[in-house]
Structures are given as C-alpha cells and as structure tokens.
Design an enzyme around this catalytic site. Structure first.
Site, PDB file in Angstrom:
ATOM      1  N   ASN A   1    -127.029  12.026 -34.580  1.00 55.53           N
ATOM      2  CA  ASN A   1    -125.945  13.021 -34.583  1.00 55.53           C
ATOM      3  C   ASN A   1    -125.113  12.989 -33.294  1.00 55.53           C
ATOM      4  O   ASN A   1    -125.639  13.136 -32.192  1.00 55.53           O
ATOM      5  CB  ASN A   1    -126.586  14.410 -34.748  1.00 55.53           C
ATOM      6  CG  ASN A   1    -125.634  15.424 -35.310  1.00 55.53           C
ATOM      7  OD1 ASN A   1    -124.504  15.112 -35.668  1.00 55.53           O
ATOM      8  ND2 ASN A   1    -126.090  16.673 -35.391  1.00 55.53           N
TER       9      ASN A   1
ATOM     10  N   HIS B   1    -134.173  27.511 -43.222  1.00 51.70           N
ATOM     11  CA  HIS B   1    -133.518  28.166 -42.081  1.00 51.70           C
ATOM     12  C   HIS B   1    -132.813  29.424 -42.500  1.00 51.70           C
ATOM     13  O   HIS B   1    -131.770  29.362 -43.151  1.00 51.70           O
ATOM     14  CB  HIS B   1    -132.425  27.257 -41.539  1.00 51.70           C
ATOM     15  CG  HIS B   1    -132.951  26.191 -40.671  1.00 51.70           C
ATOM     16  ND1 HIS B   1    -132.285  25.790 -39.546  1.00 51.70           N
ATOM     17  CD2 HIS B   1    -134.062  25.463 -40.752  1.00 51.70           C
ATOM     18  CE1 HIS B   1    -132.986  24.827 -38.983  1.00 51.70           C
ATOM     19  NE2 HIS B   1    -134.063  24.609 -39.690  1.00 51.70           N
TER      20      HIS B   1
ATOM     21  N   ARG C   1    -137.712  29.781 -41.011  1.00 50.34           N
ATOM     22  CA  ARG C   1    -137.323  29.844 -39.596  1.00 50.34           C
ATOM     23  C   ARG C   1    -136.262  30.919 -39.463  1.00 50.34           C
ATOM     24  O   ARG C   1    -135.325  30.965 -40.271  1.00 50.34           O
ATOM     25  CB  ARG C   1    -136.768  28.487 -39.163  1.00 50.34           C
ATOM     26  CG  ARG C   1    -136.403  28.409 -37.707  1.00 50.34           C
ATOM     27  CD  ARG C   1    -135.707  27.093 -37.380  1.00 50.34           C
ATOM     28  NE  ARG C   1    -134.282  27.312 -37.219  1.00 50.34           N
ATOM     29  CZ  ARG C   1    -133.451  26.486 -36.568  1.00 50.34           C
ATOM     30  NH1 ARG C   1    -133.922  25.366 -36.038  1.00 50.34           N
ATOM     31  NH2 ARG C   1    -132.176  26.749 -36.459  1.00 50.34           N
TER      32      ARG C   1
ATOM     33  N   TYR D   1    -126.217  28.842 -30.944  1.00 50.55           N
ATOM     34  CA  TYR D   1    -126.737  27.600 -31.496  1.00 50.55           C
ATOM     35  C   TYR D   1    -127.871  27.911 -32.473  1.00 50.55           C
ATOM     36  O   TYR D   1    -128.713  28.751 -32.201  1.00 50.55           O
ATOM     37  CB  TYR D   1    -127.254  26.721 -30.356  1.00 50.55           C
ATOM     38  CG  TYR D   1    -127.493  25.311 -30.788  1.00 50.55           C
ATOM     39  CD1 TYR D   1    -126.437  24.418 -30.900  1.00 50.55           C
ATOM     40  CD2 TYR D   1    -128.768  24.873 -31.126  1.00 50.55           C
ATOM     41  CE1 TYR D   1    -126.643  23.119 -31.319  1.00 50.55           C
ATOM     42  CE2 TYR D   1    -128.982  23.568 -31.544  1.00 50.55           C
ATOM     43  CZ  TYR D   1    -127.921  22.703 -31.641  1.00 50.55           C
ATOM     44  OH  TYR D   1    -128.124  21.422 -32.068  1.00 50.55           O
TER      45      TYR D   1
ATOM     46  N   ASP E   1    -137.037  28.746 -33.423  1.00 45.76           N
ATOM     47  CA  ASP E   1    -136.657  27.594 -32.597  1.00 45.76           C
ATOM     48  C   ASP E   1    -136.001  28.099 -31.316  1.00 45.76           C
ATOM     49  O   ASP E   1    -134.987  28.814 -31.373  1.00 45.76           O
ATOM     50  CB  ASP E   1    -135.664  26.714 -33.392  1.00 45.76           C
ATOM     51  CG  ASP E   1    -135.466  25.349 -32.757  1.00 45.76           C
ATOM     52  OD1 ASP E   1    -135.876  25.156 -31.597  1.00 45.76           O
ATOM     53  OD2 ASP E   1    -134.897  24.468 -33.450  1.00 45.76           O
TER      54      ASP E   1
ATOM     55  N   HIS F   1    -134.858  25.991 -29.077  1.00 48.75           N
ATOM     56  CA  HIS F   1    -133.847  24.967 -28.754  1.00 48.75           C
ATOM     57  C   HIS F   1    -133.889  24.559 -27.274  1.00 48.75           C
ATOM     58  O   HIS F   1    -132.834  24.437 -26.632  1.00 48.75           O
ATOM     59  CB  HIS F   1    -132.450  25.449 -29.137  1.00 48.75           C
ATOM     60  CG  HIS F   1    -132.237  25.529 -30.630  1.00 48.75           C
ATOM     61  ND1 HIS F   1    -132.290  24.438 -31.466  1.00 48.75           N
ATOM     62  CD2 HIS F   1    -131.989  26.597 -31.427  1.00 48.75           C
ATOM     63  CE1 HIS F   1    -132.073  24.821 -32.711  1.00 48.75           C
ATOM     64  NE2 HIS F   1    -131.897  26.115 -32.720  1.00 48.75           N
TER      65      HIS F   1
ATOM     66  N   GLU G   1    -140.740  26.730 -31.463  1.00 52.68           N
ATOM     67  CA  GLU G   1    -140.321  25.329 -31.374  1.00 52.68           C
ATOM     68  C   GLU G   1    -139.541  25.075 -30.097  1.00 52.68           C
ATOM     69  O   GLU G   1    -138.723  25.912 -29.681  1.00 52.68           O
ATOM     70  CB  GLU G   1    -139.448  25.035 -32.599  1.00 52.68           C
ATOM     71  CG  GLU G   1    -138.878  23.641 -32.616  1.00 52.68           C
ATOM     72  CD  GLU G   1    -137.975  23.463 -33.828  1.00 52.68           C
ATOM     73  OE1 GLU G   1    -138.187  24.148 -34.860  1.00 52.68           O
ATOM     74  OE2 GLU G   1    -137.058  22.643 -33.740  1.00 52.68           O
TER      75      GLU G   1
ATOM     76  N   GLU H   1    -138.600  16.802 -31.707  1.00 48.45           N
ATOM     77  CA  GLU H   1    -137.515  16.300 -32.565  1.00 48.45           C
ATOM     78  C   GLU H   1    -136.598  15.330 -31.825  1.00 48.45           C
ATOM     79  O   GLU H   1    -135.973  14.484 -32.456  1.00 48.45           O
ATOM     80  CB  GLU H   1    -136.716  17.451 -33.192  1.00 48.45           C
ATOM     81  CG  GLU H   1    -135.877  18.252 -32.218  1.00 48.45           C
ATOM     82  CD  GLU H   1    -135.153  19.429 -32.897  1.00 48.45           C
ATOM     83  OE1 GLU H   1    -135.778  20.143 -33.681  1.00 48.45           O
ATOM     84  OE2 GLU H   1    -133.962  19.607 -32.613  1.00 48.45           O
TER      85      GLU H   1
ATOM     86  N   ARG I   1    -143.047  16.981 -33.811  1.00 48.39           N
ATOM     87  CA  ARG I   1    -141.858  17.016 -34.671  1.00 48.39           C
ATOM     88  C   ARG I   1    -141.087  15.696 -34.728  1.00 48.39           C
ATOM     89  O   ARG I   1    -139.931  15.651 -35.124  1.00 48.39           O
ATOM     90  CB  ARG I   1    -140.929  18.137 -34.202  1.00 48.39           C
ATOM     91  CG  ARG I   1    -141.463  19.472 -34.677  1.00 48.39           C
ATOM     92  CD  ARG I   1    -140.606  20.642 -34.329  1.00 48.39           C
ATOM     93  NE  ARG I   1    -139.193  20.534 -34.616  1.00 48.39           N
ATOM     94  CZ  ARG I   1    -138.638  20.562 -35.819  1.00 48.39           C
ATOM     95  NH1 ARG I   1    -139.400  20.663 -36.885  1.00 48.39           N
ATOM     96  NH2 ARG I   1    -137.331  20.486 -35.952  1.00 48.39           N
TER      97      ARG I   1
ATOM     98  N   HIS J   1    -138.932  17.100 -37.999  1.00 47.10           N
ATOM     99  CA  HIS J   1    -137.537  17.530 -38.011  1.00 47.10           C
ATOM    100  C   HIS J   1    -136.905  17.150 -39.361  1.00 47.10           C
ATOM    101  O   HIS J   1    -137.197  16.090 -39.900  1.00 47.10           O
ATOM    102  CB  HIS J   1    -136.851  16.763 -36.870  1.00 47.10           C
ATOM    103  CG  HIS J   1    -135.451  17.135 -36.576  1.00 47.10           C
ATOM    104  ND1 HIS J   1    -134.601  16.256 -35.941  1.00 47.10           N
ATOM    105  CD2 HIS J   1    -134.738  18.251 -36.779  1.00 47.10           C
ATOM    106  CE1 HIS J   1    -133.426  16.839 -35.779  1.00 47.10           C
ATOM    107  NE2 HIS J   1    -133.486  18.048 -36.261  1.00 47.10           N
TER     108      HIS J   1
ATOM    109  N   ASP K   1    -128.525  16.684 -40.353  1.00 49.96           N
ATOM    110  CA  ASP K   1    -128.078  15.380 -39.837  1.00 49.96           C
ATOM    111  C   ASP K   1    -129.076  14.269 -40.149  1.00 49.96           C
ATOM    112  O   ASP K   1    -128.859  13.116 -39.762  1.00 49.96           O
ATOM    113  CB  ASP K   1    -127.772  15.453 -38.335  1.00 49.96           C
ATOM    114  CG  ASP K   1    -128.834  16.163 -37.518  1.00 49.96           C
ATOM    115  OD1 ASP K   1    -129.101  17.347 -37.789  1.00 49.96           O
ATOM    116  OD2 ASP K   1    -129.396  15.533 -36.618  1.00 49.96           O
TER     117      ASP K   1
ATOM    118  N   GLU L   1    -139.609  20.342 -42.108  1.00 53.81           N
ATOM    119  CA  GLU L   1    -138.345  21.098 -42.101  1.00 53.81           C
ATOM    120  C   GLU L   1    -137.450  20.592 -43.235  1.00 53.81           C
ATOM    121  O   GLU L   1    -137.352  19.398 -43.484  1.00 53.81           O
ATOM    122  CB  GLU L   1    -137.641  20.879 -40.759  1.00 53.81           C
ATOM    123  CG  GLU L   1    -136.346  21.634 -40.624  1.00 53.81           C
ATOM    124  CD  GLU L   1    -135.686  21.424 -39.264  1.00 53.81           C
ATOM    125  OE1 GLU L   1    -136.079  20.482 -38.540  1.00 53.81           O
ATOM    126  OE2 GLU L   1    -134.779  22.199 -38.926  1.00 53.81           O
TER     127      GLU L   1
ATOM    128  N   TRP M   1    -131.357  23.459 -18.874  1.00 55.05           N
ATOM    129  CA  TRP M   1    -132.617  23.129 -19.558  1.00 55.05           C
ATOM    130  C   TRP M   1    -132.684  21.659 -19.836  1.00 55.05           C
ATOM    131  O   TRP M   1    -131.684  20.970 -19.771  1.00 55.05           O
ATOM    132  CB  TRP M   1    -132.789  23.924 -20.852  1.00 55.05           C
ATOM    133  CG  TRP M   1    -131.686  23.764 -21.846  1.00 55.05           C
ATOM    134  CD1 TRP M   1    -131.423  22.673 -22.627  1.00 55.05           C
ATOM    135  CD2 TRP M   1    -130.683  24.746 -22.172  1.00 55.05           C
ATOM    136  NE1 TRP M   1    -130.352  22.908 -23.416  1.00 55.05           N
ATOM    137  CE2 TRP M   1    -129.864  24.174 -23.175  1.00 55.05           C
ATOM    138  CE3 TRP M   1    -130.413  26.032 -21.725  1.00 55.05           C
ATOM    139  CZ2 TRP M   1    -128.784  24.850 -23.727  1.00 55.05           C
ATOM    140  CZ3 TRP M   1    -129.347  26.704 -22.291  1.00 55.05           C
ATOM    141  CH2 TRP M   1    -128.533  26.119 -23.278  1.00 55.05           C
TER     142      TRP M   1
END
Ligand code: KDG
Ligand code: MG
Length: 402
Positions: free
Chosen positions: A38, A123, A148, A160, A210, A212, A236, A262, A283, A312, A316, A339, A402
C-alpha cells in the site's frame, strides 16, 4: 517438464490499487500472486518486472522451495517489504499452479483442514461513540463473532483506523493527508468507549482494538492495564514493532494479550518477539512476509512458543491474499484469528471467486489452486492512480515520534 514461460505484472485500481503477478507455464496453467504494498505499489511492480521476471522464465514451476531460496538468497539484499512482497507474489502464484496441476485446493497441499472454518474479525468504527455502537450492532446482526472497535478521538482531525464510507480505506489521497495526534486525548478516550461496547454487547463476542503503533512502551503498558477487565482478545500494535524489547516492558505490566507484526516481513523480524514470548499473536501475512512458504515457517516457530496466528487482512490485501491466507489458516495447528474487511464490488469484479464468508467464518474454495480468477477486461476499466496513507503530526506541529 513444464517451464515458466510468461510472467505478467498486472496493476489495477478497482476502488484501490492492487498489483498482481500472473505466472503461466508451458502447459498452459496459470497462477496468481498478490504483490500489493500500500502506497508503494509501483516499487514492487518494478522489482518483479525488472528483476524477478527475467529470472523465472524457463524455471520449473514445481520447485517452490528452491525458487524461494534462489530469489531470497540470490538477491544478496535480504528482507524488507519490497523484496519480501515480490518474493511472496512469486511463491503464492507457484502454490496456485501446484494446486491446479494436482487438481487440489492449496490447503490440501498444506496438510488439509485442521479446523472446519477460519474465525475472522471485522472492523467496526465510528466518528463518535454512538455511531461506533451502531456499527458494532450491525456487524453482530451479520453474524460476526469477533469485532475490532475504533472511534475517532474527539477534537482531532481525521482518526486513523476509522472508516469514512462503506469501506475502510486509509490510503485515500493523491498526496499523504496530514492528521493531528494527541496521545493524551487518545488515552483518556479509548478505554471508555471500549467499556461501552462491553456494556452494551457483553462478553459473548471477541473484542479487539488497534493502537496503530502510537504509544510508547510505558503508555502502552498503562493502556493495557486500564482495559484488563474488558478482556480484549488483543491490543494490536501498541508500539512500533521494530523495537522488539519494548514488548517486554509492556508484558511486565499487563495481562492484556498483545498482537503485532502486520508491517514485519521475515522470520528474523519476529524471532525475538516469539522466542521470548513477548506477544500472543503474530500478524505477519502471506503477501508481505514472503508468501505461503515463509509464513508457514514463521507460524511453525510461533507454535513452539504458544504464539497464535492473527494475520493482517485489510482492504489493501487483495482477494488473492484472502484465499492464500485462508488456505494457511485452515491448516496450521496454532491458528488464532484472521482479519477480514472484505472488498468493494468493483474489486470482486476483477478478482472472482473469493472464499465464502458465513457467520463470521471464512471457508476456502474447493477449486484446484486458490480458486481466484483475474478478469483482465474488468481490470482495464480501473487504471492506477497514486494513493498514499496519511501521516500524523503531534499538536505542536512535529512529525509523530512512534
Ligand atoms: O496499509 C495499511 C493498512 O493495512 C492498515 O491501516 C490496516 O492497521 C491496519 C489493520 O490492522 O488492518
Ligand atoms: Mg493494524
């Protein structure tokens, strides 16, 4: 002996960009592999077209392991998402061919079913808590057993992981969208809405969340501890997974299960996380971690350390990956969850024959190979357009750390 006589790199954008590899043999058998990375799609397309396709012509398509080693070791430059996605596409296409030649679905070549179906999580998300709860209710009605939950943090532009329309699509702009982030606001808000999901829907479903990658280890430890009584299936990506030691600190403070991987693409990237039992779910995926051949190696290592799989499966990852993932998931002993977001109707016009979804479980097709056909005519209607994932800045204007 049949040989590989054609290698095509197919790029299409039925609602989002996908890169697909199609390998054809001198016997007229074709196999598909997903090569989508992606936001960096054309890097993998060029790697395949310029550097791998010429090496594949004339090779024996039956030699999957040997081809994997040849491409991985022969590159000299090992690992990394571009290389591992390109190798994955070749690997999955060769498994598809092997299944078609044998007249068997790929999961039969991997040892057959270890379970009847593959538990998936979907999701649910919302721009606020009420719409999140409505979304969870809608997924429950559709029979999902694992959900999720993500809600937009109040006061922050763009959150996000929160779906805007009917389909989740974070890579939605022709240049990266810039969004705001405040760890304090997130930590004050997220445990509260997860509690509301439990209050309304109880403990008879699996609840996932998640992060992220957005917290520091000690913040993640605090978050994990604050949601312990909600009994999450997992939290996650609490922190970026490059720093494997960080997970030890999180572990020391909380019993909330941890999933990560992921964005990781080789057994070397997850070795410490697994062997030191710093995570509960790994993942890594078929498409970004070197295909079926390499993913099974990761999952076997994980099985030795009581780490389960949780691949994952965002939008995408193309339907070719869904089919390959289900073949692996249904066969490995240490499967945890898969997922699954599903794709747009346009995507299913291009990729025909995805695994069957029923009551929150996926079931593989019994067609030989992976059971996916690529429709060239449909694909031609959806030309490639550059699309990027957003980035985030902290409230002082600095790039996220991060
Ligand atoms: O390409 C990035 C997406 O796949 C990612 O945002 C999805 O974090 C994600 C997830 O868990 O599905
Ligand atoms: Mg994620």
């Amino acid at each position: 002996m049949a040989t590989i006589d054609r290698v095509e790199v197919l790029v299409t954008s039925p609602g989002r960009n996908f890169v697909t590899l199609r390998i054809s043999t001198s016997d007229g058998v074709t196999g598909l592999g997903d090569a989508t990375l992606n936001g960096r799609e054309l890097a993998v397309a060029a790697y395949l077209e310029e550097h791998l396709a010429p090496l594949l012509i004339g090779r024996d398509p039956a030699r999957i392991e040997d081809t994997w080693q040849y491409l991985y070791k022969g590159a000299y430059w090992r690992r990394g998402p571009v290389t591992m996605t390109a190798i994955a596409a070749v690997d999955v296409a060769l498994w598809d061919i092997k299944g078609k030649v044998a007249g068997l679905p790929v999961y039969q070549l991997l040892g057959g079913r270890s379970r009847d179906g593959v538990l998936v999580y979907c999701h649910a998300s919302g721009r606020d808590v009420e719409s999140l709860l409505d979304d969870v209710a809608a997924y429950r009605e559709r029979g999902f057993q694992a959900i999720r939950a993500q809600a937009a943090v109040p006061g922050l532009s763009g959150s996000y992981g929160v779906r805007k329309g009917a389909f989740y699509e974070p890579a939605a702009t022709s240049l990266p969208d810039e969004q705001a982030w405040s760890t304090e606001a997130y930590l004050d808000f997220a445990p509260g809405y997860l509690a509301k999901v439990r209050e309304r829907f109880g403990f008879g479903m699996h609840l996932l969340h998640d992060v992220h990658h957005r917290l520091t280890p000690i913040e993640a430890a605090r978050f994990g501890r604050s949601v312990e009584e909600l009994r999450l299936f997992w939290m996650e990506d609490p922190t970026p997974a490059e720093n494997q030691e960080a997970f030890r600190l999180i572990r020391q403070h909380t019993t909330t299960p941890i999933a990560t991987g992921e964005v990781l693409n080789s057994i070397w990237d997850v070795r410490r996380l697994i062997t030191e039992q710093l995570i509960d779910y790994v993942r890594t995926t078929v498409v970004h971690a070197g295909g079926i051949t390499h993913l099974r190696r990761i999952f076997d290592l994980a099985a030795l350390y009581h780490v389960r799989t949780g691949s994952h499966g965002a939008t995408d990852l193309s339907p070719v990956t869904t089919a390959a993932a289900v073949a692996v998931d249904i066969s490995v002993p240490n499967f945890g969850i898969q997922e699954h977001m599903g794709h747009t109707p346009e995507t299913y016009e291009v990729f025909r024959g995805t695994p069957r979804l029923e009551n929150g479980m996926l079931y593989p097709s019994d067609e030989p190979g992976l059971g996916i056909e690529y429709d060239d005519e449909a694909a031609a209607r959806f030309p490639y357009e550059p699309r990027y994932l957003p980035i985030a800045r902290r409230l002082d204007g600095s790039m996220h750390d991060w």
